[in-house]
Design an enzyme around this catalytic site. Structure first.
Site, PDB file in Angstrom:
ATOM      1  N   LEU A 131      16.081 -43.241 -21.035  1.00 23.77           N
ATOM      2  CA  LEU A 131      16.847 -43.983 -21.891  1.00 23.77           C
ATOM      3  C   LEU A 131      17.504 -43.565 -22.854  1.00 23.77           C
ATOM      4  O   LEU A 131      17.377 -42.264 -23.275  1.00 23.77           O
ATOM      5  CB  LEU A 131      15.632 -44.617 -22.527  1.00 23.77           C
ATOM      6  CG  LEU A 131      14.560 -45.582 -21.608  1.00 23.77           C
ATOM      7  CD1 LEU A 131      13.245 -45.761 -22.403  1.00 23.77           C
ATOM      8  CD2 LEU A 131      15.164 -46.741 -20.738  1.00 23.77           C
ATOM      9  N   ASP A 187      11.750 -39.874 -19.111  1.00 16.89           N
ATOM     10  CA  ASP A 187      11.801 -39.304 -20.280  1.00 16.89           C
ATOM     11  C   ASP A 187      10.516 -38.476 -20.502  1.00 16.89           C
ATOM     12  O   ASP A 187      10.184 -38.096 -21.673  1.00 16.89           O
ATOM     13  CB  ASP A 187      11.570 -40.542 -21.115  1.00 16.89           C
ATOM     14  CG  ASP A 187      12.933 -41.447 -21.278  1.00 16.89           C
ATOM     15  OD1 ASP A 187      13.917 -41.115 -21.995  1.00 16.89           O
ATOM     16  OD2 ASP A 187      13.043 -42.475 -20.486  1.00 16.89           O
ATOM     17  N   GLU A 212       5.802 -36.125 -27.559  1.00 20.31           N
ATOM     18  CA  GLU A 212       5.283 -36.802 -28.744  1.00 20.31           C
ATOM     19  C   GLU A 212       5.035 -38.313 -28.627  1.00 20.31           C
ATOM     20  O   GLU A 212       3.941 -38.650 -29.404  1.00 20.31           O
ATOM     21  CB  GLU A 212       6.158 -36.431 -29.672  1.00 20.31           C
ATOM     22  CG  GLU A 212       6.024 -37.014 -31.013  1.00 20.31           C
ATOM     23  CD  GLU A 212       7.117 -36.701 -32.117  1.00 20.31           C
ATOM     24  OE1 GLU A 212       7.064 -36.264 -33.268  1.00 20.31           O
ATOM     25  OE2 GLU A 212       8.103 -37.220 -31.960  1.00 20.31           O
ATOM     26  N   ASP A 213       5.697 -39.140 -27.788  1.00 22.26           N
ATOM     27  CA  ASP A 213       5.518 -40.439 -28.030  1.00 22.26           C
ATOM     28  C   ASP A 213       4.353 -40.842 -27.253  1.00 22.26           C
ATOM     29  O   ASP A 213       3.968 -41.991 -27.582  1.00 22.26           O
ATOM     30  CB  ASP A 213       6.596 -41.065 -27.243  1.00 22.26           C
ATOM     31  CG  ASP A 213       7.927 -41.237 -28.197  1.00 22.26           C
ATOM     32  OD1 ASP A 213       7.867 -41.066 -29.404  1.00 22.26           O
ATOM     33  OD2 ASP A 213       9.083 -41.050 -27.723  1.00 22.26           O
ATOM     34  N   ARG A 241       8.074 -46.104 -19.888  1.00 19.46           N
ATOM     35  CA  ARG A 241       7.433 -44.995 -20.467  1.00 19.46           C
ATOM     36  C   ARG A 241       5.971 -44.957 -20.387  1.00 19.46           C
ATOM     37  O   ARG A 241       5.334 -44.031 -20.620  1.00 19.46           O
ATOM     38  CB  ARG A 241       8.021 -44.589 -21.584  1.00 19.46           C
ATOM     39  CG  ARG A 241       9.470 -44.497 -21.790  1.00 19.46           C
ATOM     40  CD  ARG A 241      10.090 -43.390 -22.910  1.00 19.46           C
ATOM     41  NE  ARG A 241       9.335 -42.322 -23.075  1.00 19.46           N
ATOM     42  CZ  ARG A 241       9.308 -41.452 -24.364  1.00 19.46           C
ATOM     43  NH1 ARG A 241      10.178 -42.043 -25.277  1.00 19.46           N
ATOM     44  NH2 ARG A 241       8.854 -40.476 -24.233  1.00 19.46           N
ATOM     45  N   ARG A 264      10.499 -49.809 -30.764  1.00 15.27           N
ATOM     46  CA  ARG A 264       9.182 -49.209 -29.961  1.00 15.27           C
ATOM     47  C   ARG A 264       7.576 -49.463 -30.570  1.00 15.27           C
ATOM     48  O   ARG A 264       6.835 -49.038 -29.672  1.00 15.27           O
ATOM     49  CB  ARG A 264       9.554 -47.705 -29.718  1.00 15.27           C
ATOM     50  CG  ARG A 264      10.962 -47.403 -28.988  1.00 15.27           C
ATOM     51  CD  ARG A 264      10.920 -47.696 -27.524  1.00 15.27           C
ATOM     52  NE  ARG A 264      12.266 -47.602 -26.966  1.00 15.27           N
ATOM     53  CZ  ARG A 264      12.698 -46.670 -26.658  1.00 15.27           C
ATOM     54  NH1 ARG A 264      12.072 -45.378 -26.430  1.00 15.27           N
ATOM     55  NH2 ARG A 264      14.056 -46.657 -25.997  1.00 15.27           N
ATOM     56  N   HIS A 280      13.639 -44.072 -34.089  1.00 18.40           N
ATOM     57  CA  HIS A 280      12.193 -44.057 -34.577  1.00 18.40           C
ATOM     58  C   HIS A 280      12.380 -43.686 -35.848  1.00 18.40           C
ATOM     59  O   HIS A 280      13.246 -43.122 -36.329  1.00 18.40           O
ATOM     60  CB  HIS A 280      11.412 -42.840 -33.853  1.00 18.40           C
ATOM     61  CG  HIS A 280      11.134 -43.010 -32.240  1.00 18.40           C
ATOM     62  ND1 HIS A 280      11.513 -42.193 -31.387  1.00 18.40           N
ATOM     63  CD2 HIS A 280      10.340 -44.070 -31.720  1.00 18.40           C
ATOM     64  CE1 HIS A 280      10.844 -42.630 -30.371  1.00 18.40           C
ATOM     65  NE2 HIS A 280      10.459 -43.904 -30.483  1.00 18.40           N
ATOM     66  N   CYS A 331       9.929 -34.263 -30.816  1.00 18.30           N
ATOM     67  CA  CYS A 331       9.689 -35.089 -29.693  1.00 18.30           C
ATOM     68  C   CYS A 331       9.151 -34.261 -28.462  1.00 18.30           C
ATOM     69  O   CYS A 331       8.420 -34.881 -27.651  1.00 18.30           O
ATOM     70  CB  CYS A 331      10.883 -35.828 -29.053  1.00 18.30           C
ATOM     71  SG  CYS A 331      11.911 -37.035 -30.137  1.00 18.30           S
TER      72      CYS A 331
END
Length: 282
Positions: free
Chosen positions: A28, A70, A75-76, A95, A142, A170, A271
Site C-alpha cells: 500500500l 506490507d 510495528e502495525d 494487512r 487506519r 499515522h 515501522c
C-alpha cells in the site's frame, strides 16, 4: 511516576521481518513511486544489522510472506509495553494476516498476549505513541476510537488520549519520542496542531524538538546499558535540514539510517521493528 519513566527506552529484543518481493508492486502507498527492491532489502539489512550488532539486541527475524506485501512493517501488528503484547487489528484489510506470525513470535518470548478481536475495532501500531508515562493514539484512516479503547483496556496502568490525524498515514508519520520527556515533531501545521492537542490532554510536561520535515520526526529512541541514549534517525541525504537538528542532541549516540526506498510505501524507521524489554528470568 518517576518509577514508570526509569526504564523508558530500555530494550533487549527486537522483532523484525523480511521484505517480500511483492512489496515493490503490491504494498500500500499514498504516492505511486517506483520502489527499487534490491535497495529496499539493503536498507532493511542495514537496519537489522544496527539493532543486532551495533546495539546488541536479540533480534527475532520473521520470514517474509509474499501474500502480505506490507509485512516488513511489523510495528502495525502489535503494541508491546512491559510484558503485555496487544495484537492489533490493522485498519487495512489486506494487512490483517500479518498479525499471525507476530503473535507466534511474541508468544515465544513469553509475553502476555491480548488479542483485538472486536470486528468494529481497528488499530495500527504506527498510530500509537508511548511516552513512558502515557499513550497517545492517533485516530486516522487506519485506527478508530474502538481500537483506542481496547488499547486502554490492555494497558490499564497508563492514561490513553486520542489525537485526530488529519494528514499523513499515522500519528507517528510526524512525531516520535527522542528521549525521556522529549517529543520529536514535524513543523507542518497538522503536526503542530496534533502536538498542541497532546500537550492540552496530558498532565505531564514534554519538551519538544521540532524538525523541518514531518517524516524525519519519526525516529527510534533507546536507552541501553552499555550505550546510554541512542537515536536512530533520518540521513542527511534524505532530509539535510532535519538531520542538522538531531546533531543538537549532544548526549545521544546518533545513528543515521537510510529509509529512501521504504518511505515510498509509507514506511518509516519505527515501522520496521517491535521493540521489547524482557526482564531476565531470575
Amino acid at each position: 511516576m518517576a518509577g514508570l519513566m526509569a526504564g523508558f527506552g530500555h530494550y533487549t529484543h527486537a522483532v523484525v521481518r523480511g521484505i517480500p518481493v511483492s512489496l515493490a508492486k503490491e504494498a500500500l502507498r499514498s504516492s505511486q513511486t517506483e520502489v527499487d527492491l534490491a535497495k529496499a532489502v539493503k536498507e532493511q539489512e542495514a537496519y537489522v544489522e544496527v539493532l543486532r550488532t551495533r546495539l546488541g539486541l536479540e533480534v527475532v527475524e520473521l520470514p517474509a510472506d509474499e501474500s502480505l506485501p506490507d509485512c516488513v512493517f511489523v510495528e502495525d501488528a502489535a503494541v508491546v509495553c512491559g510484558d503485555t503484547a496487544l495484537i492489533t487489528r490493522p485498519g487495512a484489510e489486506s494487512r490483517r494476516g500479518e498479525t499471525e506470525a507476530m503473535k507466534g513470535a511474541l508468544k515465544d518470548l513469553n509475553l502476555n498476549i491480548v488479542e483485538m478481536t472486536d470486528e468494529n475495532a481497528t488499530l495500527d501500531g504506527g498510530d500509537v505513541l508511548f511516552t513512558g508515562r502515557e499513550f497517545f493514539v492517533g485516530l486516522s484512516k487506519r485506527t478508530n476510537q474502538r481500537g483506542a479503547e481496547i488499547l486502554a483496556d490492555a494497558f490499564k496502568d497508563y492514561a490513553v488520549s486520542t489525537v485526530p490525524v488529519l494528514e499523513g498515514l499515522h500519528l507517528k508519520s510526524f512525531c516520535s519520542m527522542g528521549g525521556p520527556g522529549l517529543i520529536v515533531i514535524g513543523s507542518s501545521e497538522p503536526a503542530q496542531k496534533a502536538l498542541k492537542i497532546m500537550q492540552q490532554m496530558s498532565d505531564h510536561r514534554y519538551d519538544k524538538l521540532t524538525v523541518p520535515d514531518d517524516l524525519a520526526a519519526n525516529c527510534i529512541y533507546m536507552n541501553l546499558p552499555s550505550k546510554g541514549h541512542v537515536l536512530l534517525h533520518c540521513t542527511a541525504e534524505e532530509f539535510p535540514e532535519s538531520a542538522k537538528v538531531f546533531e543538537k542532541l549532544k548526549d545521544h549516540m546518533l545513528i543515521p539510517m537510510s529509509n529512501l526506498e521504504k518511505v515510498k510505501v509509507d514506511g518509516a524507521l519505527t515501522c520496521c521493528s517491535v521493540l521489547i524489554n524482557k526482564k531476565a528470568n531470575i
